[in-house]
Design a protein around this motif. Structure first.
Motif, short mmCIF file in Angstrom:
data_model
loop_
_atom_site.label_atom_id
_atom_site.label_comp_id
_atom_site.label_asym_id
_atom_site.label_seq_id
_atom_site.Cartn_x
_atom_site.Cartn_y
_atom_site.Cartn_z
N PRO A 49 0.60 -1.40 0.59
CA PRO A 49 -0.34 0.27 -0.14
C PRO A 49 0.57 1.51 -0.03
CG PRO A 49 -0.27 -1.39 2.30
CD PRO A 49 0.22 -2.01 1.69
N PHE A 50 0.14 2.22 -0.55
CA PHE A 50 1.19 3.83 -0.32
C PHE A 50 1.09 3.97 0.88
CE2 PHE A 50 -0.32 3.29 -4.73
CZ PHE A 50 0.52 4.10 -5.53
N SER A 51 1.69 4.15 1.50
CA SER A 51 1.65 5.17 2.12
C SER A 51 1.57 6.68 2.90
CB SER A 51 3.06 6.19 3.51
OG SER A 51 3.83 6.94 2.76
N TYR A 52 0.65 7.60 3.33
CA TYR A 52 -0.03 8.65 3.67
C TYR A 52 0.75 9.65 3.23
CZ TYR A 52 -3.98 5.65 6.59
OH TYR A 52 -4.29 4.64 7.00
N ASP A 53 1.83 9.87 3.66
CA ASP A 53 2.32 10.32 3.09
C ASP A 53 2.31 11.46 1.46
OD1 ASP A 53 4.51 8.53 3.19
OD2 ASP A 53 5.87 9.89 3.43
N LEU A 54 2.23 9.98 0.50
CA LEU A 54 2.15 9.74 -1.37
C LEU A 54 0.85 10.13 -1.46
CD1 LEU A 54 4.91 6.67 -1.23
CD2 LEU A 54 5.30 9.13 -1.04
N GLN A 55 0.32 10.90 -0.52
CA GLN A 55 -1.33 10.78 -1.25
C GLN A 55 -1.36 10.81 -2.02
OE1 GLN A 55 -3.21 13.76 1.63
NE2 GLN A 55 -5.38 13.86 0.16
N GLY A 166 -15.03 15.97 12.07
CA GLY A 166 -13.91 15.85 11.61
C GLY A 166 -13.54 15.74 10.44
N LYS A 167 -12.24 15.07 9.66
CA LYS A 167 -11.83 16.15 8.36
C LYS A 167 -11.59 14.63 7.78
CE LYS A 167 -8.66 19.26 9.79
NZ LYS A 167 -7.46 19.83 9.59
N HIS A 168 -11.58 14.76 6.99
CA HIS A 168 -11.12 13.40 5.15
C HIS A 168 -10.92 12.09 6.35
CE1 HIS A 168 -12.56 11.94 1.76
NE2 HIS A 168 -11.23 10.88 2.23
N GLY A 169 -10.84 11.15 6.76
CA GLY A 169 -10.22 9.72 7.44
C GLY A 169 -10.57 9.75 8.54
N PHE A 170 -11.79 10.22 9.38
CA PHE A 170 -11.73 10.49 11.32
C PHE A 170 -11.90 9.26 11.70
CE2 PHE A 170 -16.38 11.08 9.55
CZ PHE A 170 -16.95 9.85 9.33
N GLU A 176 -3.52 11.32 10.67
CA GLU A 176 -3.47 12.14 11.52
C GLU A 176 -4.80 12.99 11.69
OE1 GLU A 176 -2.39 15.82 8.14
OE2 GLU A 176 -1.15 15.04 9.66
N ASN A 177 -5.66 12.57 11.03
CA ASN A 177 -7.48 13.09 11.15
C ASN A 177 -7.92 12.73 12.19
OD1 ASN A 177 -6.73 15.13 9.50
ND2 ASN A 177 -6.89 14.44 7.68
N TYR A 178 -7.79 11.43 12.49
CA TYR A 178 -8.18 10.17 13.61
C TYR A 178 -9.11 11.51 14.76
CZ TYR A 178 -9.76 6.38 16.35
OH TYR A 178 -10.63 5.44 17.69
#
Length: 196
Positions: A49-55, A166-170, A176-178
């Motif tokens: 999977p792609f890491s979150y910093d490679l959005q 919240g934000k996308h990914g809550f 980080e948006n959890y």
């Protein structure tokens, strides 16, 4: 990824642009412990999977190499195969997965229900009217569109749409948006939806 409990109900879990990562594996395991069989197809066709910093890279990979049409076609084929084995077939998608679930919802007798978390691209497919119950969960904050306007325009039969703080990914504990409170509210909404 498959988890088989010999249930008569299956949840097809549709991942985000990142692929089958920790969050998706955890979601699959959680629904599996509730007794459902789980199928989670790799819609992006990469091993890791792609890491979150490679959005941005993950998004470009999906749009340029896969696309919603191809992914939806793949999932519809999976639904047809699942319907031969299971009495109940549900789709549960996150982000692009939610939009793919939405795109599968207008087929006659395709699914028993769809659940979509932050399917922001649903706004591009407002011509669709689901032929099965749909639970859509959105965050209060999205960068690219007005969430309230989208939810207001989803006032069709068969659709329950909710906006949670919240934000996308809550609902992703690894993001980080959890937001634990919204995660728990969403869990209750999903649990009640699947019990109907």
């Amino acid at each position: 990824m498959k988890i088989i409990n010999n249930s008569d109900s299956v949840i097809i879990v549709l991942h985000e642009i990142y692929g089958i990562n920790q969050h998706i594996r955890m979601a699959c395991e959680k629904f599996s412990t509730n007794g459902y069989d789980i199928i989670c197809p790799n819609l992006i066709h990469v091993n890791q999977p792609f890491s979150y910093d490679l959005q941005e890279e993950a998004y470009r990979h999906f749009i340029n190499n896969i696309g919603f049409y191809s992914a939806t076609k793949q999932v519809k084929q999976l639904i047809l195969e699942a319907k031969e084995k299971y009495n109940h077939v549900y789709l549960l998608g996150y982000s692009i997965g939610a939009t793919i679930a939405w795109l599968c919802s207008n087929g006659e007798n395709m699914c028993d229900g769809i659940i979509g978390y932050y399917g922001s691209r649903i706004r591009d497919y407002m011509n669709i009217t689901p032929k099965c119950p749909a639970l859509l969960i959105f965050p209060t904050e999205e960068k690219s569109f007005n969430v309230q306007e989208l939810v207001d325009s989803l006032g069709k039969c068969n659709i329950d749409a909710f906006i949670l703080n919240g934000k996308h990914g809550f609902s992703d504990p690894f993001s980080e948006n959890y937001c634990a409170q919204s995660f728990e509210k969403a869990e209750r909404l999903v649990s009640n939806f699947l019990k109907k």
